[in-house]
Write an enzyme that holds these catalytic residues in place. Structure first.
Site, PDB file in Angstrom:
ATOM      1  CE  LYS A 284     -37.248-117.735  43.441  1.00  0.00           C
ATOM      2  NZ  LYS A 284     -36.160-117.793  42.337  1.00  0.00           N
TER       3      LYS A 284
ATOM      4  CG  ASP B  67     -31.058-114.601  45.550  1.00  0.00           C
ATOM      5  OD1 ASP B  67     -31.895-115.473  45.155  1.00  0.00           O
ATOM      6  OD2 ASP B  67     -31.208-113.237  45.224  1.00  0.00           O
TER       7      ASP B  67
ATOM      8  CG  ASP C 214     -38.269-112.769  44.107  1.00  0.00           C
ATOM      9  OD1 ASP C 214     -37.861-112.501  45.316  1.00  0.00           O
ATOM     10  OD2 ASP C 214     -37.443-113.087  43.248  1.00  0.00           O
ATOM     11  CG  MET C 215     -41.535-108.377  49.035  1.00  0.00           C
ATOM     12  SD  MET C 215     -40.571-107.534  50.002  1.00  0.00           S
ATOM     13  CE  MET C 215     -41.338-106.404  50.643  1.00  0.00           C
ATOM     14  CG  ASN C 216     -36.313-109.397  44.102  1.00  0.00           C
ATOM     15  OD1 ASN C 216     -35.463-109.841  44.824  1.00  0.00           O
ATOM     16  ND2 ASN C 216     -37.185-109.779  43.306  1.00  0.00           N
TER      17      ASN C 216
ATOM     18  CG  ASP D 290     -37.561-111.098  37.037  1.00  0.00           C
ATOM     19  OD1 ASP D 290     -38.483-110.910  36.360  1.00  0.00           O
ATOM     20  OD2 ASP D 290     -37.035-110.424  37.687  1.00  0.00           O
TER      21      ASP D 290
ATOM     22  CD1 TRP E  79     -29.728-110.924  48.388  1.00  0.00           C
ATOM     23  CD2 TRP E  79     -27.680-110.825  47.444  1.00  0.00           C
ATOM     24  NE1 TRP E  79     -29.579-111.725  47.147  1.00  0.00           N
ATOM     25  CE2 TRP E  79     -28.203-111.501  46.599  1.00  0.00           C
ATOM     26  CE3 TRP E  79     -26.376-110.562  47.661  1.00  0.00           C
ATOM     27  CZ2 TRP E  79     -27.702-111.909  45.533  1.00  0.00           C
ATOM     28  CZ3 TRP E  79     -25.516-110.796  46.541  1.00  0.00           C
ATOM     29  CH2 TRP E  79     -26.241-111.618  45.453  1.00  0.00           C
TER      30      TRP E  79
ATOM     31  NE  ARG F  86     -33.497-107.478  40.634  1.00  0.00           N
ATOM     32  CZ  ARG F  86     -34.098-108.534  40.223  1.00  0.00           C
ATOM     33  NH1 ARG F  86     -35.288-108.848  40.478  1.00  0.00           N
ATOM     34  NH2 ARG F  86     -33.310-109.328  39.545  1.00  0.00           N
TER      35      ARG F  86
ATOM     36  CB  CYS G 155     -38.451-116.028  46.934  1.00  0.00           C
ATOM     37  SG  CYS G 155     -36.954-115.516  46.227  1.00  0.00           S
TER      38      CYS G 155
END
Ligand code: DGJ
Length: 729
Positions: free
Chosen positions: A475, A547, A477-479, A366, A198, A442, A525
């Site tokens: 956007k 990031d 995202d996938m966290n 977010d 990351w 997360r 993302c």
């Protein structure tokens, strides 16, 4: 482009504009790799060398020289004497996993057959490509393998995939189903991989091949920050301009493996596909399994030649939709400017400030939904947070539009917070193993996209949001990565399918949402560049590259990413200093130069900058608008690598060689520094180019052989730009 079949010699000759790929059928019907490399003429030469070797078993009792252990094979199978890494493994009803696949038939078709529900390179007309489909069979197992090879009229690329079919009377279980396998006759290559973590994705690593296996893989459920679904084998002398380089990229967003194995006789097997680790697939009678697609590129012009082929193929024949070809809107993303701490008024104020400087799109990141004030809650509850957005999404979009700026939105549709109404209503919708506590990443769980009901819910929710207001951009995202990958709706024997079914589910949802909203620009993302792969680019033409928004860190990340992916796909923003990830202070001009290299935007509150910096931002925005169509379609040349050096330089060159943009970034200042000249690349040697910054006119050959004198502003992290226009026409 052509695919020739020589019936007498049992040989296929696949031809791209500059490469040949030659397959043979030998002995009992083994499909062999006879050659892959720069284009060849063929006469009557023998392309296969075989010998009787100790400890190499032979299946053809009449000819001991044909051993599966030593033949260069296009399908490596298990247990029949090929001891190298296999590309298929099939367990049969009797428990045996021994298979031996032999040639049965083939066909050659014009164009490129589509894949079912998976991303793939496409053609716009049948005359752009030809495809060879070779069918191999293991009659005892009741299994067939169809190997697909597509060659292109305009690209030195070959697309490969496999389809495994149960043609027998018993159930089969695929334990391994890779997209491609081929054997090269030597081990005199370096193994090149894009690896990291990351915030430092896709750093380039180059190591000599050694005996045995070397591989990169992901078992995280996504292609990942840590490894990238790409490898190259580069000749020892290969650099950016010359030397043979083979590149292999998998069009896939989940667990993958890319492996090279040097055999006892110094040949090299290359395989690539879905990672067998954590994979199995129940193949019922008459059922088939289609692998993802691998794209192979062979270049005699080093890494530069390989990259320009990948870049253009991906940009023009993998990316799709309204935004495929042109430059993208200049956007400002709210994340680093305010994180979770905003209201609609904040967003409108930032948007107003941004619009004044010419920025075209404001992205609210977010924190706008459910009760989300931090990352502990509300994923899945995709309704505006009344405390922050009292006038809802429509109210906010309308206010921004009235300020002259478009509105974009952050979403994370594959996730659910344990603390969310969605999770309370459907606790079984997250991936989980019954009886196990599970783990969070997360503070969130992964939705079970193998389930049609979950996917339908997300598609209608997201399409509803996009219909509710004037939203120009998303956007996506996938966290977190996947753990406890079990689905409540799959039977016990099918749990090994969960990872791949999850990826197919993601593709299904992305296809349905993006096709229902063709005007919306989608950006992929995953905590930055944790899912930067060809699979995602089929649905979304750009991806947030990392990031880490520091300009110097981005030199490494963007350099590595450019080995495969086009600049138009690399989302890059100017952020505040000190930089939030590494605390580095870099000049605004350098941050601009580095971000111009991708889909350009800002990641800071521009209204808080001093006036003279705002003026610079406005100039940068205008410069990008004036140049974005050129940048998006230009060929990209890496001139200096940031790895192991104090500088990085690159160049955009129009396809007709009429115009170029050259940028040079030095990391640390050097006292009393030596003279430096930057050698350009790709120009027409006998054409003349005016250098706008100096007013001088140079011949292309002088720019490439003598080079431009580098003369950077004083200080650390400074940049120099040259703009070249051809003047002799
Ligand atoms: C990770 C992304 O990469 C960031 O840009 C930002 O969108 C955060 N997620 C928000 O949670």
């Amino acid at each position: 482009m052509n695919i020739l079949y020589d019936e007498k010699r049992k040989l296929f000759h696949l031809q791209t504009p500059n490469t040949s790929y030659i397959l043979g059928i030998h002995g009992l019907g083994w499909l062999t790799t006879l050659y892959y490399g720069p284009k060849l003429h063929l006469k009557e030469e023998n392309l296969l060398v075989v010998r009787d070797r100790a400890f190499s078993p032979y299946a053809d009792l009449g000819d001991k020289t044909y051993s599966p252990d030593t033949l260069p094979l296009e399908l490596g199978s298990v247990g029949g004497g090929d001891f190298r890494v296999p590309s298929v493994e099939l367990t049969q009803a009797d428990g045996s996993s021994v298979t031996e696949f032999f040639y049965k038939c083939h066909k050659i078709v014009q164009g490129k057959p589509a894949l079912d529900g998976q991303p793939a390179v496409y053609t716009q007309s049948e005359d752009e490509a030809m495809t060879l489909i070779v069918t191999l069979e293991d009659a005892q197992a009741g299994a067939r393998a169809e190997l697909y090879y597509t060659v292109f009229r305009d690209f030195d690329a070959i697309c490969r995939r496999a389809v495994f079919i149960n043609t027998g009377k018993q159930e089969l279980k695929l334990e391994r189903a890779l997209s491609c396998c081929f054997d090269l006759p030597t081990d005199q290559y370096d193994f090149v991989q894009l690896s990291g973590a990351w915030a430092r994705e896709r750093h380039v690593h180059r190591t000599p091949l050694r005996p045995g296996s070397q591989l990169v893989e992901s078992v995280r459920g996504t292609s990942s920050h840590q490894q990238s679904p790409f490898i190259a084998l580069a000749a020892k002398n290969a650099d950016e301009k010359q030397g043979r380089v083979y590149g292999a990229a998998l069009i896939y967003s989940g667990n993958f493996v890319a492996q090279a194995e040097v055999s006892q006789f110094s040949t090299t097997r290359v395989v690539m596909g879905i990672n067998p680790n954590g994979f199995s697939w129940q193949l019922d009678k008459n059922a088939s399994f289609e692998t993802p697609e691998a794209v192979l590129v062979c270049s005699a012009q080093g890494f530069g030649g390989m990259s320009r082929c990948f870049n253009k193929l991906i940009r023009t024949r993998l990316c799709r939709g309204k935004y495929r070809d042109g430059g993208r809107p200049v956007l400002l993303n709210s994340w680093e400017g305010c994180y979770f701490n905003f209201t609609a008024d904040t967003i409108v104020r930032i948007g107003r400030d941004a619009a004044k400087l010419g920025i075209e799109l404001l992205v609210m990141d977010d924190g706008w939904f459910g009760k989300r004030d931090d990352d502990h809650t509300s994923l899945g509850d995709w309704t505006p947070y009344p405390k922050k957005l009292p006038r809802g999404l429509k109210g906010l979009a309308d206010e921004l539009n009235a300020e002259g700026i478009a509105f974009g939105l952050w979403l994370e549709p594959e996730m659910v917070s344990p603390d969310s109404d969605l999770n309370r209503a459907h606790p079984d919708w997250a991936l989980q193993v019954p009886g196990r506590v599970g783990v969070e990443g997360r503070n969130q769980l992964v939705l079970d996209y193998t389930r049609a009901d979950v996917r339908d819910y997300i598609v209608s929710t997201v399409n509803g949001i996009l219909a509710s207001a004037n939203i120009a951009y998303v956007k996506w995202d996938m966290n977190r990565h996947l753990t406890h990958a079990c689905s409540a709706l799959l039977s016990a024997v099918r749990q090994g399918e969960t990872f791949h079914r999850f990826v197919l589910g993601v593709y299904d949802v992305m296809e349905r949402i993006t096709s229902a909203n063709p005007e919306v620009l989608f950006e992929g993302c995953s905590g930055g560049g944790g899912r930067f792969d060809g699979g995602i680019l089929y649905y979304m033409p750009q991806i947030w590259c990392s990031d880490d928004s520091d300009a110097i860190e981005r030199l490494y990340i963007q350099h590595g990413t450019s080995l495969v992916y086009p600049q138009s796909a690399i989302s890059a923003h100017v952020s505040a200093v000190p930089n939030h990830q590494v605390q580095r202070v870099t000049p605004l001009a350098t941050r601009g130069a580095v971000a111009f290299t991708g889909a350009f935007g800002y990641e800071l509150n521009v209204g808080l900058l001093p006036q003279e910096k705002q003026k610079t931002v406005a100039e940068q925005v205008q410069w990008y608008k004036d140049n974005r169509d050129f940048l998006a379609s230009a060929d990209y040349y890496r001139l200096r690598s940031p790895f192991g050096s104090n500088a990085s330089a690159w160049m955009f060159l129009a396809e007709d060689k009429s115009r170029a943009l050259v940028q040079f970034v030095r990391k640390l200042n050097v006292p009393n520094e030596p003279l430096d000249r930057l050698l350009l690349d790709g120009l027409a040697p006998d054409a003349q180019y005016r250098v706008a910054e100096s007013g001088e006119v140079w011949y292309g050959d002088a720019l490439m052989e003598l080079g431009l004198p580098v003369c950077l502003p004083d200080g650390d992290f400074t940049a120099q730009t040259w703009t070249l226009t051809r003047v002799d026409e």
